[in-house]
Design an enzyme around this catalytic site. Structure first.
Site, PDB file in Angstrom:
ATOM      1  N   GLU A  10       0.853  -1.192   0.000  1.00  0.00           N
ATOM      2  CA  GLU A  10       0.000   0.000   0.000  1.00  0.00           C
ATOM      3  C   GLU A  10       0.888   1.241   0.000  1.00  0.00           C
ATOM      4  O   GLU A  10       2.021   1.207   0.509  1.00  0.00           O
ATOM      5  CB  GLU A  10      -0.877  -0.023   1.272  1.00  0.00           C
ATOM      6  CG  GLU A  10      -1.745   1.209   1.434  1.00  0.00           C
ATOM      7  CD  GLU A  10      -2.809   1.050   2.527  1.00  0.00           C
ATOM      8  OE1 GLU A  10      -2.837   0.010   3.210  1.00  0.00           O
ATOM      9  OE2 GLU A  10      -3.610   1.993   2.690  1.00  0.00           O
ATOM     10  N   ASN A  16     -12.214  -0.776  -0.747  1.00  0.00           N
ATOM     11  CA  ASN A  16     -11.518  -1.344   0.402  1.00  0.00           C
ATOM     12  C   ASN A  16     -12.260  -1.015   1.697  1.00  0.00           C
ATOM     13  O   ASN A  16     -12.575   0.152   1.949  1.00  0.00           O
ATOM     14  CB  ASN A  16     -10.097  -0.759   0.495  1.00  0.00           C
ATOM     15  CG  ASN A  16      -9.362  -1.211   1.745  1.00  0.00           C
ATOM     16  OD1 ASN A  16      -8.958  -2.368   1.844  1.00  0.00           O
ATOM     17  ND2 ASN A  16      -9.188  -0.307   2.705  1.00  0.00           N
ATOM     18  N   GLU A  17     -12.537  -2.025   2.489  1.00  0.00           N
ATOM     19  CA  GLU A  17     -13.117  -1.857   3.840  1.00  0.00           C
ATOM     20  C   GLU A  17     -14.179  -0.750   3.885  1.00  0.00           C
ATOM     21  O   GLU A  17     -14.111   0.160   4.716  1.00  0.00           O
ATOM     22  CB  GLU A  17     -12.006  -1.589   4.868  1.00  0.00           C
ATOM     23  CG  GLU A  17     -11.081  -2.770   5.039  1.00  0.00           C
ATOM     24  CD  GLU A  17     -10.098  -2.651   6.192  1.00  0.00           C
ATOM     25  OE1 GLU A  17      -9.985  -1.575   6.790  1.00  0.00           O
ATOM     26  OE2 GLU A  17      -9.438  -3.674   6.500  1.00  0.00           O
ATOM     27  N   TYR A  71      -6.801  -8.905  11.497  1.00  0.00           N
ATOM     28  CA  TYR A  71      -5.507  -8.773  12.181  1.00  0.00           C
ATOM     29  C   TYR A  71      -5.709  -9.198  13.629  1.00  0.00           C
ATOM     30  O   TYR A  71      -6.764  -8.947  14.199  1.00  0.00           O
ATOM     31  CB  TYR A  71      -5.031  -7.317  12.161  1.00  0.00           C
ATOM     32  CG  TYR A  71      -4.776  -6.784  10.766  1.00  0.00           C
ATOM     33  CD1 TYR A  71      -3.565  -7.002  10.126  1.00  0.00           C
ATOM     34  CD2 TYR A  71      -5.757  -6.047  10.094  1.00  0.00           C
ATOM     35  CE1 TYR A  71      -3.326  -6.507   8.848  1.00  0.00           C
ATOM     36  CE2 TYR A  71      -5.525  -5.540   8.820  1.00  0.00           C
ATOM     37  CZ  TYR A  71      -4.314  -5.779   8.198  1.00  0.00           C
ATOM     38  OH  TYR A  71      -4.089  -5.289   6.933  1.00  0.00           O
ATOM     39  N   GLU A  93      -6.401  -9.264   3.400  1.00  0.00           N
ATOM     40  CA  GLU A  93      -5.555  -8.639   4.423  1.00  0.00           C
ATOM     41  C   GLU A  93      -5.568  -9.544   5.646  1.00  0.00           C
ATOM     42  O   GLU A  93      -6.643  -9.801   6.199  1.00  0.00           O
ATOM     43  CB  GLU A  93      -6.060  -7.243   4.812  1.00  0.00           C
ATOM     44  CG  GLU A  93      -5.779  -6.181   3.779  1.00  0.00           C
ATOM     45  CD  GLU A  93      -6.084  -4.774   4.280  1.00  0.00           C
ATOM     46  OE1 GLU A  93      -5.841  -4.489   5.476  1.00  0.00           O
ATOM     47  OE2 GLU A  93      -6.565  -3.973   3.471  1.00  0.00           O
ATOM     48  N   GLN A 129       1.500  -6.485   5.475  1.00  0.00           N
ATOM     49  CA  GLN A 129       1.814  -6.227   4.091  1.00  0.00           C
ATOM     50  C   GLN A 129       3.158  -6.880   3.770  1.00  0.00           C
ATOM     51  O   GLN A 129       3.561  -7.764   4.516  1.00  0.00           O
ATOM     52  CB  GLN A 129       1.793  -4.726   3.850  1.00  0.00           C
ATOM     53  CG  GLN A 129       0.392  -4.119   4.165  1.00  0.00           C
ATOM     54  CD  GLN A 129       0.220  -2.675   3.733  1.00  0.00           C
ATOM     55  OE1 GLN A 129       1.043  -2.066   3.083  1.00  0.00           O
ATOM     56  NE2 GLN A 129      -0.905  -2.084   4.155  1.00  0.00           N
TER      57      GLN A 129
HETATM   58  O1  AHR Z   1      -2.965  -2.906   6.124  1.00  0.00           O
HETATM   59  C1  AHR Z   1      -3.179  -1.743   6.855  1.00  0.00           C
HETATM   60  C2  AHR Z   1      -4.608  -1.231   6.780  1.00  0.00           C
HETATM   61  O2  AHR Z   1      -5.454  -2.141   7.439  1.00  0.00           O
HETATM   62  C3  AHR Z   1      -5.224  -1.129   5.411  1.00  0.00           C
HETATM   63  O3  AHR Z   1      -4.936   0.079   4.786  1.00  0.00           O
HETATM   64  C4  AHR Z   1      -6.683  -1.223   5.682  1.00  0.00           C
HETATM   65  O4  AHR Z   1      -7.394  -1.781   4.604  1.00  0.00           O
HETATM   66  C5  AHR Z   1      -6.774  -2.045   6.953  1.00  0.00           C
HETATM   67  O5  AHR Z   1      -7.573  -1.442   7.891  1.00  0.00           O
END
Ligand code: AHR
Length: 504
Positions: free
Chosen positions: A31, A176-177, A248, A296, A353
């Site tokens: 990113e 995205n999101e 995450y 992600e 990432q």
């Molecule tokens: O990967 C970091 C961030 O996490 C990304 O920009 C976003 O899509 C997610 O919240």
């Protein structure tokens, strides 16, 4: 539980086939964020920089990981990005405020430079379009710029920019999101569903060969999960090929047994999204099964406090620079195992990432590039996890953690590569104190023998790697023996194991 009691059994057979592994589950993500691009993959003043300014030392590490697909250019960044800013003569490109990460985007790297870099490292690109501040028009123009051969405004512009051949980007993320309040241009599920459908429809008219990813929930913790999937897919089901999942995990309360059990949540996430897709499939009397793009995933929490203190509007600040420890590598291993066990639904996954930003590869500006702890499970899975995913029938002792019950100490997946006649067992022993004695029945694999038992282990769960010292690195002295169609292996306490068998 005493030492002698921690035993697990496993049966592996060619008949227990889940699905062919889609190699794109070993994808990653770059990113425009922090030092991922500026100071990461791109640093013109670096001693290893190629004529375009990209670091060769970083390219080599990416190539070592053999990353089949890389998502670009965001992430939250994409929701405020004007892709036109990043093409054409570099000295005429505008500097913009990036509101997602409150930095300044110099636009020295854009679509063409990234496509060229990705080709050099051997990766396909999964391109995301801006459905935050923009919509149908910008998306269809970008696709025309990238994929149309020639003879139209945007394709001829690409050619004038020095890229005669179309880039041929196959996979496209519709935003995205878009469920997240932090997202620029956040949408309700109804708003997103309509916009994504119309955008996808126009994009398919430009290039019918593309694949589309409909935006799913940003995590299982979102209040709108899984209603978001049900409503948005009601709009996008027939236009999209995949729905995205993001997740995450962190260990903020330093409860390692609970942390290592987090893949129980991930498994639940995958099953819930699959069920929601299947409900919409039934509702629409559709013949198509929606696949999942887990685009992600990672551990992310170490850098949160440091990020809160950064001054805004600099170029390439050290954002999201988690320094990963050994237990993070174990969870990353378990997350990869979870994808393999769900190979029938998860067709794309992107470790978020790739460089500097919550990444397996780190760089010093003007200096070294080095491997974080999580580099290794990712490398091993990418190297040896290609083939058919087989369902291991596992009998493992279990434990209860703070948030999960009946967590098996043994977390495992198996990949059979018919062509190479190789069988690989991936296993994490989640027990923090004791080794686990594994007896694995592989009698169906006649003529096979153990060729290697790779182990990632460390006395200290909090051990980290640095540019100076790689204290967490794998060895090949794992203890596995062959015994008439059975593999007897000792999995050290808190360890990642790759047991490789081959027909001799
Ligand atoms: O990967 C970091 C961030 O996490 C990304 O920009 C976003 O899509 C997610 O919240």
């Amino acid at each position: 539980m005493s030492l002698s009691e921690l035993k697990a059994g496993m049966v592996v057979d060619k008949a227990f086939r889940i699905a062919e592994v889609d190699n794109r589950i070993y994808g990653s993500f770059i990113e425009h964020l922090g030092r991922a691009v500026y100071g990461g993959i791109y640093e013109p003043a670096h001693v290893t920089a190629d004529p375009e300014g990209f670091r060769e030392d970083v390219k080599q590490l990416v190539q070592e990981l053999n990353v089949p697909i890389i998502r670009y250019p965001g992430g939250n960044f994409v929701s405020g990005y004007n892709w036109e800013d990043g093409v054409g003569p570099v000295d005429q490109r505008p500097k913009r405020l990036d509101l997602a990460w409150r930095t300044t985007e110099p636009n020295e790297v854009g679509t063409n430079e990234f496509m060229k870099w990705a080709r050099e490292v051997g990766s396909e690109v999964m391109m995301a379009v801006n459905l935050g501040t923009r919509g149908v028009d910008a998306a269809r123009n970008l696709l025309e710029y990238c994929n149309h051969p020639e003879g139209s405004y945007w394709s001829d512009l690409r050619r004038r920019h020095g890229y005669e051949q179309p880039h041929g980007v196959k996979t496209w993320c519709l935003g995205n999101e878009m469920d997240g309040p932090w997202q620029i241009g956040q949408k309700t599920p109804q708003e997103y569903g309509r916009l994504a459908y119309e955008t996808g429809k126009a994009m398919r008219l430009v290039d019918p060969s593309i694949e589309l990813v409909s935006c799913g929930s940003s995590s299982t913790g979102m209040p709108t999960f899984p209603e978001w999937e049900a409503i948005t897919l009601d709009h996008t089901y027939e236009i999209a090929d995949y729905v995205s999942l993001h997740q995450y995990y962190g260990n903020r309360d330093n409860d390692s047994a609970n942390f290592l059990a987090r893949t129980m949540d991930m498994e639940h996430f995958i099953h819930t999204v699959s069920s929601t897709c299947d409900y919409i499939k039934a509702k629409k009397r559709s013949k198509k099964t929606m696949m999942l793009s887990f685009d992600e995933w990672n551990v992310w929490y170490h850098s949160n406090d440091a990020d809160a203190k950064l001054e805004p509007w600099s170029v390439g600040p050290p954002q999201l620079e988690d320094i990963y420890n050994f237990e993070d590598a174990l969870l990353v291993g378990s997350m990869l195992i979870t994808f393999l066990r769900n190979a029938d639904r998860v067709k794309i996954a992107c470790l978020a990432q790739l460089v500097n930003v919550i990444a397996p590869i780190m760089t010093e500006n003007g200096g070294r590039a080095w491997k974080q702890t999580i580099f290794y499970p990712y490398l091993h899975a990418s190297q040896y996890g290609r083939g058919v995913s087989l369902r291991p029938v596992v009998d493992s002792p279990k434990y209860d953690a703070q948030d999960y019950t009946d967590v098996p100490y043994l977390d495992s997946a198996v990949v059979y590569n018919e062509e190479l006649e190789e069988l690989t067992l991936f296993a994490v022993n989640r027990h923090l104190e004791e080794a686990l004695e594994l007896k694995c029945d592989v009698r169906g694999f006649e003529g096979y023998r153990i060729v290697e038992h790779i182990v990632l282990e460390h006395e200290n769960l909090k051990a980290v790697n640095t540019a100076e010292e790689e204290s967490v690195r794998p060895h090949t002295q794992g203890s596995s023996t062959w015994n008439g169609g059975y593999v007897n292996a000792r999995l050290s306490k808190a360890s990642w194991n790759v047991i490789r068998l081959r027909k001799v």
